[in-house]
Design an enzyme around this catalytic site. Structure first.
Site, PDB file in Angstrom:
ATOM      1  N   ILE A   6      31.657 128.511  81.852  1.00 37.91           N
ATOM      2  CA  ILE A   6      30.700 128.507  82.925  1.00 37.91           C
ATOM      3  C   ILE A   6      31.223 129.110  84.109  1.00 37.91           C
ATOM      4  O   ILE A   6      30.391 129.787  84.835  1.00 37.91           O
ATOM      5  CB  ILE A   6      30.330 126.767  83.325  1.00 37.91           C
TER       6      ILE A   6
ATOM      7  N   ASP B 130      48.020 127.029  88.027  1.00 36.73           N
ATOM      8  CA  ASP B 130      47.637 125.742  87.376  1.00 36.73           C
ATOM      9  C   ASP B 130      47.524 124.975  88.388  1.00 36.73           C
ATOM     10  O   ASP B 130      48.255 124.839  89.423  1.00 36.73           O
ATOM     11  CB  ASP B 130      48.775 125.319  86.593  1.00 36.73           C
TER      12      ASP B 130
ATOM     13  N   SER C 266      29.303 115.770  84.293  1.00 32.77           N
ATOM     14  CA  SER C 266      28.763 116.121  83.020  1.00 32.77           C
ATOM     15  C   SER C 266      27.706 114.929  82.593  1.00 32.77           C
ATOM     16  O   SER C 266      27.861 113.751  83.364  1.00 32.77           O
ATOM     17  CB  SER C 266      29.772 116.026  81.825  1.00 32.77           C
TER      18      SER C 266
ATOM     19  N   TYR D  44      37.736 111.823  77.874  1.00 33.73           N
ATOM     20  CA  TYR D  44      37.060 112.828  78.606  1.00 33.73           C
ATOM     21  C   TYR D  44      36.087 112.433  79.336  1.00 33.73           C
ATOM     22  O   TYR D  44      36.168 112.536  80.813  1.00 33.73           O
ATOM     23  CB  TYR D  44      36.666 113.864  77.391  1.00 33.73           C
TER      24      TYR D  44
ATOM     25  N   LYS E 283      35.824 112.345  83.816  1.00 35.86           N
ATOM     26  CA  LYS E 283      34.727 112.755  84.751  1.00 35.86           C
ATOM     27  C   LYS E 283      34.099 111.579  85.737  1.00 35.86           C
ATOM     28  O   LYS E 283      33.895 111.807  86.709  1.00 35.86           O
ATOM     29  CB  LYS E 283      33.373 113.154  83.871  1.00 35.86           C
TER      30      LYS E 283
HETATM   31  P1  NAD Z   1      35.918 126.476  79.816  1.00 37.24           P
HETATM   32  O1  NAD Z   1      37.215 125.522  78.718  1.00 37.24           O
HETATM   33  O2  NAD Z   1      35.546 127.490  79.153  1.00 37.24           O
HETATM   34  O3  NAD Z   1      36.641 126.524  81.276  1.00 37.24           O
HETATM   35  C1  NAD Z   1      37.611 125.559  81.854  1.00 37.24           C
HETATM   36  C2  NAD Z   1      38.796 126.779  82.282  1.00 37.24           C
HETATM   37  O4  NAD Z   1      39.498 125.808  82.984  1.00 37.24           O
HETATM   38  C3  NAD Z   1      39.253 127.599  81.285  1.00 37.24           C
HETATM   39  O5  NAD Z   1      39.261 128.827  81.729  1.00 37.24           O
HETATM   40  C4  NAD Z   1      40.615 126.852  81.489  1.00 37.24           C
HETATM   41  O6  NAD Z   1      41.738 128.083  81.115  1.00 37.24           O
HETATM   42  C5  NAD Z   1      40.822 126.495  82.830  1.00 37.24           C
HETATM   43  N1  NAD Z   1      41.902 125.590  83.052  1.00 37.24           N
HETATM   44  C6  NAD Z   1      42.093 124.440  82.240  1.00 37.24           C
HETATM   45  N2  NAD Z   1      42.907 123.613  83.022  1.00 37.24           N
HETATM   46  C7  NAD Z   1      43.288 124.302  84.040  1.00 37.24           C
HETATM   47  C8  NAD Z   1      44.472 124.054  84.750  1.00 37.24           C
HETATM   48  N3  NAD Z   1      45.192 122.738  84.739  1.00 37.24           N
HETATM   49  N4  NAD Z   1      44.815 124.907  85.581  1.00 37.24           N
HETATM   50  C9  NAD Z   1      43.940 125.988  85.662  1.00 37.24           C
HETATM   51  N5  NAD Z   1      43.067 126.382  85.105  1.00 37.24           N
HETATM   52  C10 NAD Z   1      42.659 125.514  84.093  1.00 37.24           C
HETATM   53  O7  NAD Z   1      35.101 125.230  79.837  1.00 37.24           O
HETATM   54  P2  NAD Z   1      33.565 125.304  80.447  1.00 37.24           P
HETATM   55  O8  NAD Z   1      32.514 124.902  79.487  1.00 37.24           O
HETATM   56  O9  NAD Z   1      33.481 126.472  81.259  1.00 37.24           O
HETATM   57  O10 NAD Z   1      33.595 123.998  81.386  1.00 37.24           O
HETATM   58  C11 NAD Z   1      34.047 123.993  82.720  1.00 37.24           C
HETATM   59  C12 NAD Z   1      33.864 122.392  83.377  1.00 37.24           C
HETATM   60  O11 NAD Z   1      32.745 122.089  83.124  1.00 37.24           O
HETATM   61  C13 NAD Z   1      34.857 121.838  82.766  1.00 37.24           C
HETATM   62  O12 NAD Z   1      35.346 120.756  83.849  1.00 37.24           O
HETATM   63  C14 NAD Z   1      34.062 120.840  81.783  1.00 37.24           C
HETATM   64  O13 NAD Z   1      34.386 119.589  81.582  1.00 37.24           O
HETATM   65  C15 NAD Z   1      32.472 120.897  82.542  1.00 37.24           C
HETATM   66  N6  NAD Z   1      31.550 120.534  81.625  1.00 37.24           N
HETATM   67  C16 NAD Z   1      31.251 121.512  80.657  1.00 37.24           C
HETATM   68  C17 NAD Z   1      30.365 121.423  79.770  1.00 37.24           C
HETATM   69  C18 NAD Z   1      30.069 122.250  78.551  1.00 37.24           C
HETATM   70  O14 NAD Z   1      29.543 121.713  77.521  1.00 37.24           O
HETATM   71  N7  NAD Z   1      30.601 123.522  78.250  1.00 37.24           N
HETATM   72  C19 NAD Z   1      29.520 120.212  79.765  1.00 37.24           C
HETATM   73  C20 NAD Z   1      29.615 119.344  80.760  1.00 37.24           C
HETATM   74  C21 NAD Z   1      30.552 119.488  81.790  1.00 37.24           C
HETATM   75  N1  UFG Z   2      26.012 118.804  66.212  1.00 37.67           N
HETATM   76  C1  UFG Z   2      25.959 119.009  64.897  1.00 37.67           C
HETATM   77  N2  UFG Z   2      26.780 119.767  64.104  1.00 37.67           N
HETATM   78  C2  UFG Z   2      27.852 120.627  64.980  1.00 37.67           C
HETATM   79  C3  UFG Z   2      27.935 120.294  66.149  1.00 37.67           C
HETATM   80  C4  UFG Z   2      26.787 119.571  67.033  1.00 37.67           C
HETATM   81  O1  UFG Z   2      24.874 118.514  64.253  1.00 37.67           O
HETATM   82  O2  UFG Z   2      28.607 121.324  64.388  1.00 37.67           O
HETATM   83  C5  UFG Z   2      24.880 118.002  66.910  1.00 37.67           C
HETATM   84  C6  UFG Z   2      25.737 116.791  67.645  1.00 37.67           C
HETATM   85  O3  UFG Z   2      25.674 115.719  66.745  1.00 37.67           O
HETATM   86  C7  UFG Z   2      24.522 116.536  68.629  1.00 37.67           C
HETATM   87  C8  UFG Z   2      24.030 118.015  68.950  1.00 37.67           C
HETATM   88  O4  UFG Z   2      24.297 118.657  67.853  1.00 37.67           O
HETATM   89  O5  UFG Z   2      23.667 115.778  68.131  1.00 37.67           O
HETATM   90  C9  UFG Z   2      24.778 118.442  70.497  1.00 37.67           C
HETATM   91  O6  UFG Z   2      26.269 118.271  70.030  1.00 37.67           O
HETATM   92  P1  UFG Z   2      27.360 119.161  70.916  1.00 37.67           P
HETATM   93  O7  UFG Z   2      28.626 118.872  70.376  1.00 37.67           O
HETATM   94  O8  UFG Z   2      26.990 120.530  71.224  1.00 37.67           O
HETATM   95  O9  UFG Z   2      26.809 118.311  72.468  1.00 37.67           O
HETATM   96  P2  UFG Z   2      27.074 116.840  72.844  1.00 37.67           P
HETATM   97  O10 UFG Z   2      25.734 116.670  73.302  1.00 37.67           O
HETATM   98  O11 UFG Z   2      27.617 116.064  71.918  1.00 37.67           O
HETATM   99  O12 UFG Z   2      28.383 116.917  74.039  1.00 37.67           O
HETATM  100  C10 UFG Z   2      28.134 117.897  75.120  1.00 37.67           C
HETATM  101  C11 UFG Z   2      29.666 118.234  75.170  1.00 37.67           C
HETATM  102  C12 UFG Z   2      30.247 116.936  76.192  1.00 37.67           C
HETATM  103  C13 UFG Z   2      29.345 116.796  77.227  1.00 37.67           C
HETATM  104  C14 UFG Z   2      27.901 116.353  76.736  1.00 37.67           C
HETATM  105  C15 UFG Z   2      27.198 116.240  77.769  1.00 37.67           C
HETATM  106  O13 UFG Z   2      30.504 118.378  74.165  1.00 37.67           O
HETATM  107  O14 UFG Z   2      31.524 117.395  76.520  1.00 37.67           O
HETATM  108  O15 UFG Z   2      27.550 117.614  75.917  1.00 37.67           O
HETATM  109  O16 UFG Z   2      27.171 117.336  78.717  1.00 37.67           O
HETATM  110  F1  UFG Z   2      29.841 115.502  78.031  1.00 37.67           F
END
Ligand code: NAD
Ligand code: UFG
Length: 351
Positions: free
Chosen positions: A18, A68, A134, A158, A162
């Site tokens: 993101i 970090d 999230s 996790y 959050k």
């Molecule tokens: P991502 O893992 O691609 O990005 C996170 C980045 O943070 C990575 O580049 C990692 O190297 C860096 N990082 C981790 N720990 C660190 C530290 N201690 N110091 C410096 N850098 C560090 O994940 P993303 O999907 O881009 O998610 C970004 C944020 O959004 C996260 O906080 C995640 O929890 C939140 N979020 C993501 C999702 C999703 O499904 N992708 C959903 C809801 C919330």
């Molecule tokens: N799913 C499958 N097969 C897979 C992966 C996922 O059937 O291989 C299904 C899951 O059971 C779920 C849906 O696809 O019903 C979405 O699953 P994801 O793992 O893609 O996403 P989640 O909704 O479970 O969770 C994600 C992030 C969490 C976050 C949440 C809300 O992983 O960290 O979205 O933002 F909290």
């Protein structure tokens, strides 16, 4: 592009999925951007792609620091040299299963990392924050759509980080009203930059649905396990609110504008979703249409801890941020496939 705005933003975790998409939008808006990332779940090539996308001129406004957020010295180095107008805080760990097996990693990285960051922000009088929350904070919602004032719950370590970090943000702002904090609750971010140059590149076997489907489509994985086909939904598979990562990135830009302009923000949460629910099988069908590839599936038991249906109420973000997602699942699958087909091994050129 808006000319003349030269606020400087620190983006933690800006090399990640993101983060990179958001940094492109911030640079396009005229911000100066510093990234701090420890490359735990990212590669520097992703930052290089951001530079290529925005071009040589805007690239001059992008600075990368390998560091970090748990390390106060890394942060002090940055804050003592640069005056940041605001921080967009993405850095953290995000794998639910890993958090259950290794909770200390999550407490250390997400909680201690964020607290260390906030203490340095406070010291250098940088009190504007956009935080990556999230939809996980809604737990297994009893009602849908999820509205921001629902009671929050954590389903795993996790999610607990959050939830606690949202509460910590509220405490900080309450103690010192100079803080302006926007908590963005992402639903399910998917898709990629429409250029095909940036996208999600998970290490190992993906946990999430879209990267998994993508890897089946490019032949890295044989079939998709569909977790649960007996849910009380029209086709029996679970429903989520998938949101295009570019819409999500735009949500951060509007949140930042609000933080920088408005002084009575407090600490406020917004859902970033489309408000539309899509089932697993609907997503598979949309991806097959976008890619022209058949995605073989295997029907499997439900995954522990998964909710039946989760989607957002988007009214608050529409009303107060003036933000609404523009892309639907066809665009999400189109851009995911463009990224996947052009980069079958992610940012690596080969396995
Ligand atoms: P991502 O893992 O691609 O990005 C996170 C980045 O943070 C990575 O580049 C990692 O190297 C860096 N990082 C981790 N720990 C660190 C530290 N201690 N110091 C410096 N850098 C560090 O994940 P993303 O999907 O881009 O998610 C970004 C944020 O959004 C996260 O906080 C995640 O929890 C939140 N979020 C993501 C999702 C999703 O499904 N992708 C959903 C809801 C919330
Ligand atoms: N799913 C499958 N097969 C897979 C992966 C996922 O059937 O291989 C299904 C899951 O059971 C779920 C849906 O696809 O019903 C979405 O699953 P994801 O793992 O893609 O996403 P989640 O909704 O479970 O969770 C994600 C992030 C969490 C976050 C949440 C809300 O992983 O960290 O979205 O933002 F909290």
């Amino acid at each position: 592009m808006v000319m003349g705005r030269q606020e400087t933003i620190l983006v933690t975790g800006g090399a990640g999925f993101i983060g990179t998409h958001t940094v492109v939008q911030l640079l396009d808006e005229g911000f100066i951007v510093w990234i701090i990332d420890n490359l735990h779940n990212a590669v520097e090539e992703a930052v290089q792609r951001v530079r290529e996308l925005v071009g040589p001129q805007l690239s001059q406004n992008l600075h990368f620091c390998l560091g970090d957020i748990r390390n106060k010295d890394d942060l002090e180095k940055l804050f003592s040299q640069t005056k940041f107008d605001a921080v967009v805080h993405f850095a953290g760990l995000k794998a639910v299963g890993e958090s259950v097996a290794h909770p200390f990693r999550y407490f250390d990285n997400n909680l201690i990392g964020s607290i260390t960051l906030y203490s340095v922000m406070e010291k250098y009088n940088c009190k504007k924050l956009v935080f990556s929350s999230s939809a996980t904070v809604y737990g297994q919602p009893e009602k849908i759509p999820c509205v921001e004032d629902f009671q929050l719950k954590a389903m795993n370590p996790y999610g607990r980080t959050k939830l606690v970090l949202e509460e910590i943000a509220r405490d900080i702002q309450k103690a010192d009203p100079e803080w302006r904090i926007i908590l963005l609750r992402y639903f399910n971010p998917v898709g990629a930059h429409p250029s095909g140059k940036l996208g999600e590149d998970p290490i190992g076997i993906p946990n999430n649905l879209m990267p998994y489907i993508q890897q089946v489509a490019v032949g890295r994985l044989p079939e998709l396990n569909v977790y649960g086909y007996d849910y009380p939904t029209p086709d029996g598979t679970a429903i989520r609110d998938y949101i295009h990562v570019m819409d999500l990135a735009d949500g951060h830009v509007v949140a930042l504008h609000k933080l920088l302009k408005q002084d009575n923000i407090g600490c406020v949460a917004y859902n970033l979703g489309t408000g539309e629910g899509t089932s697993v099988l609907e997503m598979v069908a949309a991806f097959e249409k976008a890619s022209g590839k058949k995605i073989p599936i295997k029907l499997c038991p439900r995954r522990a801890g998964d909710a039946t249906a989760v989607y957002a109420s988007t009214q608050k973000a529409e009303k107060e941020l003036g933000w609404k997602a523009k892309n639907g699942i066809d665009e999400m699958c189109r851009d995911q496939w463009k990224w996947g087909s052009q980069n079958p091994w992610g940012y690596q050129s080969q396995p």
